[in-house]
Write a protein that holds these residues in place. Structure first.
Motif, mmCIF file in Angstrom:
data_model
loop_
_atom_site.group_PDB
_atom_site.id
_atom_site.type_symbol
_atom_site.label_atom_id
_atom_site.label_comp_id
_atom_site.label_asym_id
_atom_site.label_seq_id
_atom_site.Cartn_x
_atom_site.Cartn_y
_atom_site.Cartn_z
ATOM 1 N N MET A 1 0.737 -1.037 -0.035
ATOM 2 C CA MET A 1 -0.078 -0.034 0.101
ATOM 3 C C MET A 1 0.901 1.107 0.193
ATOM 4 S SD MET A 1 -1.222 0.156 3.941
ATOM 5 C CE MET A 1 -1.800 -1.318 3.862
ATOM 6 N N PRO A 2 0.406 2.266 -0.477
ATOM 7 C CA PRO A 2 1.179 3.598 -0.610
ATOM 8 C C PRO A 2 1.718 3.967 0.896
ATOM 9 C CG PRO A 2 -0.875 3.907 -1.702
ATOM 10 C CD PRO A 2 -0.998 2.505 -1.038
ATOM 11 N N ARG A 3 2.838 4.785 1.069
ATOM 12 C CA ARG A 3 3.333 5.179 2.482
ATOM 13 C C ARG A 3 2.530 6.404 2.966
ATOM 14 N NH1 ARG A 3 6.361 8.874 4.130
ATOM 15 N NH2 ARG A 3 6.708 9.781 2.095
ATOM 16 N N GLU A 4 2.161 6.387 4.267
ATOM 17 C CA GLU A 4 1.253 7.509 4.547
ATOM 18 C C GLU A 4 2.329 8.768 4.789
ATOM 19 O OE1 GLU A 4 -0.789 6.896 8.416
ATOM 20 O OE2 GLU A 4 -1.820 4.991 7.507
ATOM 21 N N ILE A 5 1.942 9.838 4.538
ATOM 22 C CA ILE A 5 2.859 11.064 4.564
ATOM 23 C C ILE A 5 2.219 11.964 5.887
ATOM 24 C CG2 ILE A 5 2.746 11.457 2.233
ATOM 25 C CD1 ILE A 5 0.602 13.789 2.416
ATOM 26 N N SER A 6 3.175 12.550 6.600
ATOM 27 C CA SER A 6 2.999 12.917 7.918
ATOM 28 C C SER A 6 3.848 14.285 8.125
ATOM 29 C CB SER A 6 3.302 12.105 9.098
ATOM 30 O OG SER A 6 4.744 11.958 9.058
ATOM 31 N N PHE A 7 3.855 14.886 9.040
ATOM 32 C CA PHE A 7 4.593 16.232 9.420
ATOM 33 C C PHE A 7 5.996 15.941 9.401
ATOM 34 C CE2 PHE A 7 6.946 19.094 12.201
ATOM 35 C CZ PHE A 7 6.217 20.411 11.795
ATOM 36 N N ARG A 8 6.451 14.809 9.477
ATOM 37 C CA ARG A 8 7.765 14.378 9.317
ATOM 38 C C ARG A 8 8.326 14.449 7.985
ATOM 39 N NH1 ARG A 8 10.243 12.095 14.008
ATOM 40 N NH2 ARG A 8 8.689 11.856 15.527
ATOM 41 N N ASP A 9 7.477 14.503 7.006
ATOM 42 C CA ASP A 9 7.990 14.662 5.777
ATOM 43 C C ASP A 9 8.207 16.008 5.293
ATOM 44 O OD1 ASP A 9 7.631 11.854 4.544
ATOM 45 O OD2 ASP A 9 5.492 12.186 5.101
ATOM 46 N N LEU A 10 7.854 17.017 5.823
ATOM 47 C CA LEU A 10 8.261 18.467 5.810
ATOM 48 C C LEU A 10 9.678 18.748 6.460
ATOM 49 C CD1 LEU A 10 4.969 20.206 6.634
ATOM 50 C CD2 LEU A 10 5.679 19.147 4.473
ATOM 51 N N GLU A 11 10.662 19.149 5.495
ATOM 52 C CA GLU A 11 11.909 19.383 5.863
ATOM 53 C C GLU A 11 12.130 21.127 6.187
ATOM 54 O OE1 GLU A 11 14.771 17.995 3.115
ATOM 55 O OE2 GLU A 11 13.989 16.070 3.099
ATOM 56 N N PHE A 12 11.950 21.442 7.569
ATOM 57 C CA PHE A 12 12.226 22.628 7.908
ATOM 58 C C PHE A 12 13.517 23.003 8.358
ATOM 59 C CE2 PHE A 12 7.698 21.835 8.849
ATOM 60 C CZ PHE A 12 6.973 22.723 8.390
ATOM 61 N N GLU A 13 13.924 24.328 8.173
ATOM 62 C CA GLU A 13 15.047 24.939 8.844
ATOM 63 C C GLU A 13 14.799 24.669 10.631
ATOM 64 O OE1 GLU A 13 17.447 29.001 9.749
ATOM 65 O OE2 GLU A 13 15.825 28.836 8.311
ATOM 66 N N LYS A 14 15.910 24.257 11.138
ATOM 67 C CA LYS A 14 15.933 23.991 12.602
ATOM 68 C C LYS A 14 16.777 25.009 13.208
ATOM 69 C CE LYS A 14 14.866 19.295 12.483
ATOM 70 N NZ LYS A 14 15.080 17.919 12.904
ATOM 71 N N ILE A 15 16.448 25.742 14.487
ATOM 72 C CA ILE A 15 17.007 26.553 14.995
ATOM 73 C C ILE A 15 17.249 26.115 16.572
ATOM 74 C CG2 ILE A 15 16.473 28.876 13.651
ATOM 75 C CD1 ILE A 15 14.571 29.447 15.931
ATOM 76 N N PRO A 16 18.438 26.324 17.300
ATOM 77 C CA PRO A 16 18.700 26.030 18.752
ATOM 78 C C PRO A 16 17.954 26.610 19.520
ATOM 79 C CG PRO A 16 20.676 27.384 17.733
ATOM 80 C CD PRO A 16 19.649 27.099 16.538
ATOM 81 N N VAL A 17 17.592 26.238 20.626
ATOM 82 C CA VAL A 17 16.750 26.862 21.538
ATOM 83 C C VAL A 17 17.100 26.219 22.952
ATOM 84 C CG1 VAL A 17 14.416 27.272 22.662
ATOM 85 C CG2 VAL A 17 14.678 27.489 20.354
ATOM 86 N N THR A 18 17.559 26.973 23.986
ATOM 87 C CA THR A 18 17.983 26.667 25.286
ATOM 88 C C THR A 18 16.921 26.277 26.097
ATOM 89 O OG1 THR A 18 19.882 27.920 24.959
ATOM 90 C CG2 THR A 18 19.408 27.241 27.096
ATOM 91 N N CYS A 19 16.881 25.112 26.607
ATOM 92 C CA CYS A 19 15.667 24.594 27.596
ATOM 93 C C CYS A 19 16.510 24.281 28.735
ATOM 94 C CB CYS A 19 15.043 23.419 26.991
ATOM 95 S SG CYS A 19 14.199 23.830 25.325
ATOM 96 N N TYR A 20 15.339 24.245 29.886
ATOM 97 C CA TYR A 20 16.193 23.649 31.173
ATOM 98 C C TYR A 20 15.211 22.471 31.666
ATOM 99 C CZ TYR A 20 18.406 28.222 30.831
ATOM 100 O OH TYR A 20 19.095 29.306 30.475
ATOM 101 N N SER A 21 16.248 21.528 32.274
ATOM 102 C CA SER A 21 15.548 20.311 32.884
ATOM 103 C C SER A 21 14.702 20.686 34.271
ATOM 104 C CB SER A 21 16.691 19.457 33.106
ATOM 105 O OG SER A 21 17.404 19.922 34.131
ATOM 106 N N SER A 22 14.301 19.716 34.664
ATOM 107 C CA SER A 22 13.611 19.953 36.164
ATOM 108 C C SER A 22 14.393 20.443 37.403
ATOM 109 C CB SER A 22 12.754 18.902 36.342
ATOM 110 O OG SER A 22 13.296 17.722 36.632
ATOM 111 N N ARG A 23 15.655 20.173 37.282
ATOM 112 C CA ARG A 23 16.664 20.440 37.962
ATOM 113 C C ARG A 23 17.567 21.626 37.874
ATOM 114 N NH1 ARG A 23 17.370 16.228 41.705
ATOM 115 N NH2 ARG A 23 18.844 17.792 42.720
#
Length: 354
Positions: A1-23
């Protein structure tokens, strides 16, 4: 059967964002931003429509577009999927030949009689037909029904509205060829949520107005909406939240026509006007497809086929996760009689105990 398309098929530019853990430990995440690049696989959800076989073989400068939808079985959704072709009714009225790409970089042509298409009962310019895809031969992907949401859900949960980014995939007939389908993309934004507008069949129905250029040949194209955390400005302003997982990718609608405009030929003959493209595109809301897939003829066909395939799986005649091998044009009386005969035989051989 055909392959399902999803959001993962869209190739976006990615930028780094600083996050913090619970600690309180800093770490980096990369979020998607901007306009996506569309890989070839996502373009394979489309097909092209032509008036005659000769037009389809030569890639003539005429016809329209369409796309494939994947619908899981009601009985065994993880094992059987049904593939439907979707396009405009005004396309199927004139174009009786559907062309798909194949893995050997050629095409395969189906002849489909207008009677084999099912039109929308509420007058929307949409036609649907069951189609058999050969996984070995055809180079296709399909849009899962999970990417289609009801209008109330789009408004309440996804907060889809004016300004959201969209794109559509279809046929630019000026670059068509006899070798293969060359699907192209056009990008834009939502200009108006659905309002009652005149569709190509002359009937007024709820229709999106999109700020996106189009032209003859794109009729029947799928229109997608996408969103990344960096583009969801409204939610950020209202809630103050910036959710790094707030991605969105859905089938918004079916392109049906350009919104017409006109100019007066003052220097030629005052009072005379000529129609021109306005730069606005009309799209029928995609949840029309959900309603149509629940038409009695489709539901009965899927349930009957489920029983037959369940028996074949139980008997080891076919593998799981298969696509129903039924002929295109399943609405014909002859096909229904043949199918019912196969179904009755299967049930008589081994009644289901489930």
């Amino acid at each position: 059967m055909p392959r399902e398309i999803s959001f993962r098929d869209l190739e976006f530019e990615k930028i780094p964002v600083t996050c913090y853990s619970s600690r309180g430990c800093p770490y980096t995440r990369y979020i998607r931003v901007g306009m996506p690049k569309l890989p070839a696989d996502i373009l394979d959800c489309t097909f092209f429509m032509y008036p005659t076989r000769e037009d389809a073989e030569n890639g003539s400068n005429c016809g329209g577009s369409g796309f494939l939808i994947m619908y899981g079985s009601e009985i065994i959704p993880d094992e059987i999927s049904y593939i439907y072709a979707v396009t405009n009714a005004h396309v199927t009225n004139k174009c009786h030949f559907l062309r798909l790409n194949t893995k050997d970089r050629k095409t395969d042509i189906f002849e489909i009689d207008p009677i084999d298409w099912t039109n929308n009962l509420n007058g929307n310019d949409v036609s649907i037909c069951f189609i058999q895809i050969n996984e070995t031969l055809h180079k296709t992907s399909a849009i899962p029904v999970a990417l289609i949401k009801k209008q109330e859900d789009l408004l309440q949960y996804s907060r889809v509205g004016i300004g959201d980014d969209i794109f559509m995939i279809g046929r630019f007939i000026q670059i068509d060829s006899k070798d293969k389908n060359h699907a192209t993309a056009r990008f834009g934004h939502i200009s108006s949520m659905p309002i009652r507008l005149k569709q190509p069949n002359g009937i007024y129905n709820d229709t999106y107005l999109l700020d996106m250029n189009s032209r003859t040949g794109y009729s029947g194209s799928p229109v997608f909406i996408y969103r990344t955390p960096g583009t969801n400005i409204e939610k950020t302003l209202i809630t103050g939240d910036f959710n790094l997982n707030d991605n969105l990718f859905l089938l918004l609608g079916i392109h049906c026509s350009q919104y017409p405009d006109s100019i007066e030929l003052k220097e030629i003959e005052k009072g005379k006007f000529v129609d021109i493209p306005s730069g606005m595109t009309l799209a029928i809301p995609s949840d029309v497809i959900l309603d149509m897939l629940e038409y009695e003829e489709f539901v009965k066909f899927r349930k009957k086929n489920d029983i037959l395939w369940k028996e074949k799986i139980r008997n080891g005649e076919i593998a799981r996760s298969a696509s129903p091998e039924m002929e295109i044009g399943n609405n014909s009386d002859t096909h229904k009689e043949d199918f019912n005969s196969l179904l009755d035989a299967a049930v008589r051989e081994k009644p289901s105990t489930d």
